[in-house]
Design a protein around this motif. Structure first.
Motif, short mmCIF file in Angstrom:
data_model
loop_
_atom_site.label_atom_id
_atom_site.label_comp_id
_atom_site.label_asym_id
_atom_site.label_seq_id
_atom_site.Cartn_x
_atom_site.Cartn_y
_atom_site.Cartn_z
N GLU A 55 0.84 -1.19 0.00
CA GLU A 55 0.00 0.00 0.00
C GLU A 55 0.88 1.24 0.00
OE1 GLU A 55 -2.55 -0.28 3.40
OE2 GLU A 55 -3.62 -2.00 2.60
N LEU A 56 0.53 2.19 -0.85
CA LEU A 56 1.23 3.47 -0.89
C LEU A 56 0.29 4.54 -0.38
CD1 LEU A 56 2.94 3.19 -4.40
CD2 LEU A 56 3.87 2.56 -2.17
N THR A 61 5.03 10.11 0.74
CA THR A 61 5.79 10.22 -0.51
C THR A 61 7.23 10.65 -0.31
OG1 THR A 61 4.96 12.47 -0.85
CG2 THR A 61 3.75 10.67 -1.94
N GLU A 62 7.52 11.41 0.74
CA GLU A 62 8.91 11.79 1.01
C GLU A 62 9.77 10.55 1.25
OE1 GLU A 62 11.62 14.15 4.28
OE2 GLU A 62 9.48 14.52 4.25
N ALA A 63 9.22 9.58 1.98
CA ALA A 63 9.95 8.33 2.23
C ALA A 63 10.16 7.55 0.94
CB ALA A 63 9.18 7.48 3.25
N TYR A 64 9.16 7.53 0.07
CA TYR A 64 9.29 6.82 -1.20
C TYR A 64 10.35 7.48 -2.09
CZ TYR A 64 4.72 5.14 0.36
OH TYR A 64 3.68 4.63 1.10
N LEU A 122 7.61 -2.78 -10.58
CA LEU A 122 7.19 -2.25 -9.28
C LEU A 122 7.81 -0.87 -9.04
CD1 LEU A 122 5.60 -2.81 -6.71
CD2 LEU A 122 7.64 -3.91 -5.78
N GLU A 123 9.06 -0.70 -9.44
CA GLU A 123 9.71 0.60 -9.31
C GLU A 123 8.97 1.66 -10.14
OE1 GLU A 123 13.97 2.76 -10.33
OE2 GLU A 123 13.86 0.58 -10.36
N ALA A 124 8.57 1.31 -11.34
CA ALA A 124 7.82 2.25 -12.20
C ALA A 124 6.49 2.61 -11.56
CB ALA A 124 7.61 1.65 -13.58
N TRP A 125 5.82 1.64 -10.95
CA TRP A 125 4.54 1.88 -10.29
C TRP A 125 4.69 2.85 -9.12
CZ3 TRP A 125 2.39 -0.12 -5.50
CH2 TRP A 125 1.01 0.07 -5.38
N VAL A 126 5.75 2.66 -8.30
CA VAL A 126 6.00 3.56 -7.17
C VAL A 126 6.37 4.95 -7.67
CG1 VAL A 126 7.45 3.96 -5.15
CG2 VAL A 126 6.63 1.65 -5.63
N ARG A 127 7.19 5.03 -8.72
CA ARG A 127 7.58 6.34 -9.28
C ARG A 127 6.35 7.10 -9.80
NH1 ARG A 127 12.91 7.29 -9.49
NH2 ARG A 127 14.29 5.49 -9.57
N ASP A 128 5.45 6.40 -10.48
CA ASP A 128 4.22 7.04 -10.96
C ASP A 128 3.40 7.60 -9.81
OD1 ASP A 128 4.86 6.50 -13.57
OD2 ASP A 128 3.54 4.74 -13.75
N PHE A 129 3.32 6.84 -8.73
CA PHE A 129 2.57 7.29 -7.55
C PHE A 129 3.22 8.55 -6.97
CE2 PHE A 129 1.69 7.46 -3.04
CZ PHE A 129 0.31 7.29 -3.00
N GLN A 132 2.63 11.62 -9.05
CA GLN A 132 1.24 12.09 -8.96
C GLN A 132 0.94 12.79 -7.64
OE1 GLN A 132 -1.55 8.96 -9.67
NE2 GLN A 132 -3.32 10.31 -9.58
N PHE A 133 1.51 12.33 -6.53
CA PHE A 133 1.08 12.83 -5.22
C PHE A 133 2.14 13.60 -4.43
CE2 PHE A 133 -1.79 9.27 -6.05
CZ PHE A 133 -3.00 9.91 -5.88
N HIS A 134 3.40 13.55 -4.81
CA HIS A 134 4.43 14.19 -3.99
C HIS A 134 4.43 15.70 -4.15
CE1 HIS A 134 8.06 14.68 -1.69
NE2 HIS A 134 8.64 15.30 -2.69
N GLN A 135 4.52 16.39 -3.03
CA GLN A 135 4.65 17.85 -3.02
C GLN A 135 5.82 18.18 -2.10
OE1 GLN A 135 0.92 19.37 -1.64
NE2 GLN A 135 -0.18 18.76 -3.48
#
Length: 179
Positions: A55-56, A61-64, A122-129, A132-135
């Motif tokens: 789950e993301l 997002t800072e940790a990711y 999986l890396e591409a999926w996390v990068r996309d997330f 989209q959401f990191h500020q």
């Protein structure tokens, strides 16, 4: 996203540990499995031990970003040892992409945390997330008050003592003043 956890069992290298266990891979999009044997080569066996949701969360997002910035982006598998178990010695609790959350589990010393390289998908999926959401948070430096506290002498004398002399003066100085 469901993620399968692959554990490898190899012969132990000491007389106190018959087997050595290590999380070696994750399988993005895996179906449910409970200790399914995947491969056996001599005494080395790999198991699809469990499938857990990865789950993301938008607040993490800072940790990711920190995890994706590593030389080899990884996910972390959190396992709890089962006392007395030999064939299935771990209960797989969590798969996380947050190195901060993994560190929290390391601090407790009750769980085993294994670092596993992220597959490209999986890396591409996390990068996309993250995209989209990191500020980025703006750093705001704290400013001090303009008030000068070094101009006052707080604590000189006790208001309960009825004397104009300094109550913190040494006794030797007081005797000289009295004479």
């Amino acid at each position: 996203m469901p993620v399968g956890v692959v554990l490898r069992r190899t012969p132990g290298v000491t007389r106190w540990a018959r087997w050595s266990w290590k999380a070696t891979a994750v399988l993005p999009g895996a179906s449910d499995a409970h200790w399914r044997e995947l491969r056996r080569e001599g005494e080395v066996t790999e198991y699809h031990a469990a499938t857990l949701p990865l789950e993301l969360h938008g607040a993490e997002t800072e940790a990711y970003v920190h995890g994706l910035g590593a030389e080899v982006p990884c996910v972390y598998v959190v396992m709890r040892p089962i006392a007395g178990a030999t064939d299935r010695p771990f209960d797989v609790l969590l798969v996380t992409a947050s190195p901060y959350e993994a560190q929290d589990y390391c601090d407790s010393a009750e769980e085993v945390v294994e670092k596993v390289a992220m597959p490209q998908g999986l890396e591409a999926w996390v990068r996309d997330f993250v995209e989209q959401f990191h500020q980025d948070e703006v750093f705001v430096k704290r400013r001090r008050d303009k008030q000068r506290t070094d101009q006052q002498q707080d604590g000189i004398g006790d208001p309960r003592v009825q004397t104009s002399a300094d109550v913190y003066a040494s006794p030797a100085l007081k005797r000289r003043r009295m004479i």
